[in-house]
Design an enzyme around this catalytic site. Structure first.
Site, PDB file in Angstrom:
ATOM      1  N   SER A 134      -6.288  -2.043   6.815  1.00 23.48           N
ATOM      2  CA  SER A 134      -7.394  -2.979   6.885  1.00 23.48           C
ATOM      3  C   SER A 134      -8.458  -2.394   7.793  1.00 23.48           C
ATOM      4  CB  SER A 134      -6.879  -4.297   7.446  1.00 23.48           C
ATOM      5  OG  SER A 134      -7.941  -5.185   7.587  1.00 23.48           O
ATOM      6  N   HIS A 148     -16.085  -3.078   4.508  1.00 27.25           N
ATOM      7  CA  HIS A 148     -14.733  -3.596   4.722  1.00 27.25           C
ATOM      8  C   HIS A 148     -13.853  -3.084   3.596  1.00 27.25           C
ATOM      9  CE1 HIS A 148     -11.791  -6.742   3.320  1.00 27.25           C
ATOM     10  NE2 HIS A 148     -11.308  -6.454   4.514  1.00 27.25           N
ATOM     11  N   ASN A 150      -9.406  -3.102   2.463  1.00 24.88           N
ATOM     12  CA  ASN A 150      -8.065  -3.562   2.790  1.00 24.88           C
ATOM     13  C   ASN A 150      -7.203  -3.356   1.551  1.00 24.88           C
ATOM     14  OD1 ASN A 150      -6.569  -6.759   2.555  1.00 24.88           O
ATOM     15  ND2 ASN A 150      -5.846  -5.163   3.938  1.00 24.88           N
ATOM     16  N   TYR A 151      -6.067  -2.652   1.718  1.00 26.22           N
ATOM     17  CA  TYR A 151      -5.103  -2.531   0.613  1.00 26.22           C
ATOM     18  C   TYR A 151      -3.724  -2.868   1.140  1.00 26.22           C
ATOM     19  CZ  TYR A 151      -8.989  -0.972  -2.024  1.00 26.22           C
ATOM     20  OH  TYR A 151     -10.212  -0.976  -2.648  1.00 26.22           O
ATOM     21  N   ARG A 152      -3.006  -3.710   0.394  1.00 22.14           N
ATOM     22  CA  ARG A 152      -1.742  -4.237   0.928  1.00 22.14           C
ATOM     23  C   ARG A 152      -0.686  -4.365  -0.174  1.00 22.14           C
ATOM     24  NH1 ARG A 152      -5.912  -7.686   0.762  1.00 22.14           N
ATOM     25  NH2 ARG A 152      -5.665  -9.473  -0.620  1.00 22.14           N
ATOM     26  N   GLY A 304       0.470 -16.015  14.469  1.00 27.76           N
ATOM     27  CA  GLY A 304       0.743 -15.241  15.672  1.00 27.76           C
ATOM     28  C   GLY A 304       0.769 -13.753  15.413  1.00 27.76           C
TER      29      GLY A 304
END
Lengths: 346, 346
Positions: A134, A148, A150-152, A304
């Site tokens: 990210s 921006h 992001n790869y997930r 969290g």
């Protein structure tokens, strides 16, 4: 599918992280590591860590001054991450490139809702694995756009009490551009590189993921997008897994050629105080989107996650003026118009 | 009680506002206006409009330069508001003082959840009335604290199909101080004025509303409060209605004596770039609280309230540094410590 993931996200929480002195070879747990040559988990981790290295190297080369500061962290139950931040450089106001590997446990209700398991099956908590890269890059010059990407990859373990039940897996990600001023050649170049990456895999990908991006980065209370889009996809599992791994790799490898040429052209352009203030106002919108709507951010804050890694996406500086309206026909107005009415750039 | 209000807030939506050339005598609908000498609605509107006038006059006097810009607006179904903003003045970076009167309709489910109506009663939408004053004042000097205050009154109409059923009403509000640096005499003065206002009505108010304030302005993902508190209360209806109206009036009248003496003392103190940057970081936390947690803000963004009035609470400028940690024992560290561990100031 979005609803399902929403359920999952609302009920998962993760352990507190602790700092590490050195980067480990892998953040995978021992049992995953043993399969490291073949598993998608291992290959995805390797891919995002290589992408982090090459993107950071390219950004430092462009900056010519500041270097990334690295923080390595891990969680007691397995997993961890590498956060790299370059702040107050020559070209970059703030650039963050993070990778993370998370092992967590999904409460049974969330998993049942997700995969529609028969209700006569004994409910047990379902372990999951998530890994991603990210990054948010905020340049100083108001003519140089924010990027921006992001790869997930997300995977559940096969449930132990139902040996036949399959693992669930999904890919998600995207790359999008947020300028304060429009240089049409820049936006066309950026979208063309995204389209080329998509077209190598499926001709429907670019139009579909371009629209998904316009829909996702929508600041509802403003009626405008945060920027000029790119591609975005989520919860993708209805294609061959190997194909999607290659696609995510191709997209990650496209970040540098899509973005760095634009930065090279714009980073040293002279600008006025007025133009800098407009960039700061658009940064304010970026903050609004990320804190109010972004799934990754709001999920991270609630469960969290590592706060400093999550909020590195926020710009170094931002601005909110009461009832600011750019003059009709001005360059600022043109940007705003394109954020309100998304365009086909190529 | 908070749950109930939560239900209400999630399901209400309001009409689009339009600008007005002049301030009307009242924003009440004709039928309410006819009872204007006696009704709580009318007396509350009068009170908040007088408070807006006196606070704005005091702020302009302190600034000595800039004047408030006024926007008057109304909604087709009744109600409206007056937004006043002073931006980039001598003393004030951004100061917003808004009053609004809202007529809306609560879906039957929300009202039934709220008042626990018997389920055999025919469900009908329940009209409601809400009026309030809301203000956030951000000074330029990092030694001059930010102030927020908000006082509001909420009432439902008596349901037409259940003539015996009572109207529901609630008061809410509070005043709280957010400095970037602690001057103990300032914080003590501020809390003493809040306590005096409370003590005129009930000796339990100050300790109870002081704690409520510390609990409410909590940035959960940071584990810290946004500032040094004050008083806060919500959904208050278990006291005499006249008493609570007087109490809200007393609190509104306490804003100037609680705050202006502090500003007079701090507005011209010399400061360093380092101190200004710390103020900007604390402003970033203010943005995080307001966009992620504040009920008024998140409710307003979701229901289509007047965006510019809602987001006038955001500072003109804010800053986010990666992993910023003040040096132990420093003045910045002392402020942060007091935000993490709320203190008894008097």
């Amino acid at each position: 599918k979005s609803m399902r993931k929403g359920v999952v996200r609302a009920t998962v929480s993760i352990e507190k992280e602790s700092p590490e002195a050195e980067r480990p070879e892998t953040f995978l747990r021992g049992v995953d590591e043993a399969h490291s040559s073949s598993s998608v988990r291992a290959r995805f981790e390797k891919m995002i860590r290589e992408a982090q290295d090459s993107v950071c190297a390219a950004l430092e080369a462009v900056d010519g001054g500041a270097k990334f500061k690295e923080d390595v962290w891990s969680r007691p139950g397995g997993g961890g991450g590498i956060s790299r931040v370059l702040q107050d450089g020559v070209v970059w106001e703030k650039a963050g490139v993070n990778v993370s590997v998370v092992y967590g446990v999904m409460p049974p209700d969330a998993y049942r809702a997700a995969k529609g398991a028969p209700t006569d099956q004994k409910p047990v908590p379902v372990p999951f694995f998530a890994a991603g890269i990210s990054s948010v890059l905020h340049p100083k010059n108001p003519f140089a756009p924010t990027l921006h990407f992001n790869y997930r990859y997300f995977e559940t373990d096969a449930p132990k009490d139902a040996p036949g039940a399959p693992r669930q897996w999904w890919f998600g990600g995207g790359t999008d551009l947020t300028p304060a001023y429009i240089f049409e050649e820049d936006v066309k170049h950026f979208h063309s590189v995204q389209k080329s990456a998509c077209d190598k895999f499926d001709p429907t990908f670019y139009p579909r993921f371009k629209k998904w991006c316009d829909d996702y980065f929508y600041i509802k209370h403003r009626g405008e997008r945060r920027g000029l889009g790119g591609i975005f996809f989520d919860d993708l599992n209805d294609y061959d897994q190997e194909m999607l791994l290659s696609f995510a790799t191709e997209c990650s490898n496209s970040v540098i050629p899509a973005y760095i040429p634009i930065i090279e052209k714009r980073k040293d352009l002279p600008f006025t105080e007025h133009q800098k203030a407009w960039q700061q106002l658009r940064r304010g919108r970026y903050v609004e989107f990320n804190l109010v709507y972004d799934r990754g951010t709001t999920f991270g804050l609630k469960t969290g996650g590592r706060i400093e890694s999550i909020l590195v996406s926020l710009p170094l500086t931002a601005r909110w003026e009461y009832d600011h309206k750019p003059e009709e026909g001005s360059e600022e107005w043109k940007l705003l118009d394109a954020c309100i009415n998304p365009k086909e750039w190529i």
